[in-house]
Design an enzyme around this catalytic site. Structure first.
Site, PDB file in Angstrom:
ATOM      1  N   LEU A  61       0.726  -1.462   0.321  1.00  7.32           N
ATOM      2  CA  LEU A  61      -0.274   0.435   0.224  1.00  7.32           C
ATOM      3  C   LEU A  61       0.861   0.894   0.443  1.00  7.32           C
ATOM      4  CD1 LEU A  61      -3.152  -0.871   2.704  1.00  7.32           C
ATOM      5  CD2 LEU A  61      -2.248  -1.660  -0.040  1.00  7.32           C
ATOM      6  N   CYS A  62       1.661   0.993  -0.217  1.00  6.28           N
ATOM      7  CA  CYS A  62       2.987   1.945  -0.050  1.00  6.28           C
ATOM      8  C   CYS A  62       3.063   3.056  -1.595  1.00  6.28           C
ATOM      9  CB  CYS A  62       4.299   2.125   0.310  1.00  6.28           C
ATOM     10  SG  CYS A  62       5.307   2.821   0.089  1.00  6.28           S
ATOM     11  N   HIS A  63       2.720   4.253  -1.662  1.00  6.41           N
ATOM     12  CA  HIS A  63       2.274   4.908  -2.897  1.00  6.41           C
ATOM     13  C   HIS A  63       4.311   4.622  -3.778  1.00  6.41           C
ATOM     14  CE1 HIS A  63      -0.980   6.424  -2.915  1.00  6.41           C
ATOM     15  NE2 HIS A  63      -0.539   7.272  -1.840  1.00  6.41           N
ATOM     16  N   MET A  99       9.477   6.522   3.866  1.00  7.72           N
ATOM     17  CA  MET A  99       9.456   5.050   3.324  1.00  7.72           C
ATOM     18  C   MET A  99      10.821   4.626   2.292  1.00  7.72           C
ATOM     19  SD  MET A  99       7.729   3.806   6.136  1.00  7.72           S
ATOM     20  CE  MET A  99       7.707   2.209   5.280  1.00  7.72           C
ATOM     21  N   ASP A 114      25.153  -8.532   4.448  1.00  6.63           N
ATOM     22  CA  ASP A 114      25.927 -10.063   3.309  1.00  6.63           C
ATOM     23  C   ASP A 114      26.640  -9.770   3.006  1.00  6.63           C
ATOM     24  OD1 ASP A 114      24.148 -12.173   1.105  1.00  6.63           O
ATOM     25  OD2 ASP A 114      24.883 -10.589   0.093  1.00  6.63           O
TER      26      ASP A 114
END
Length: 147
Positions: A61-63, A99, A114
């Site tokens: 739901l993030c634009h 975000m 990593d």
């Protein structure tokens, strides 16, 4: 998704940060650029920028946002045996870029993990947080320094 169609387009900026702590010998390996996987910080920078561009695909739901600039900076901290990451994301749009900055910070630090996990599985990623945001109806916000 939240309807942002009626919101005004404004310049929006967000800064986020986080850190990865490791053994001193792991930090020395990363700093020297002699890791078997290559230039750890260079690759982490590219990963952070790529992640910011994919945030709308990763967070439900993030634009999706047309970013105008993303900068990922890494600082080596010998005293704490850490690498600190700070990301700035910018756009001109109807919704903020918090975000994108947070996702980029997270992925940049995860990339360091990593690339160095073969020599130090005990690394710790900590304190990923929003530092500042500006633009939009809510205006400017700055994190408290004590956090």
């Amino acid at each position: 998704m939240v309807d942002v169609g009626a919101k005004a387009e404004t310049a929006r900026i967000a800064r986020a940060a986080g850190s990865i702590f490791m053994r001193p010998e792991t930090l020395a390996l990363i700093r020297s650029g002699t890791s078997k996987k290559g230039d750890v910080l260079g690759i982490a920078r590219i990963a952070a920028i790529q992640a910011s561009k994919r945030t709308g695909d990763l967070i439900p739901l993030c634009h999706p946002i047309a970013l105008t600039r993303v900068a990922a900076d890494f600082t080596i901290d010998e005293q704490q045996s850490a690498i600190h990451c700070e990301v700035t994301a910018e756009c001109f749009g109807r919704t903020g870029v918090e975000m994108e900055a947070l996702t980029a910070t997270s992925v940049g630090l995860l990339t360091i993990y990593d690339m160095a996990k073969a020599v130090d599985r005990g690394m710790r990623i900590e304190n990923i947080r929003l530092l500042e945001k500006s633009g939009g109806k809510s205006g400017h916000w700055l994190a408290e320094q004590s956090r």
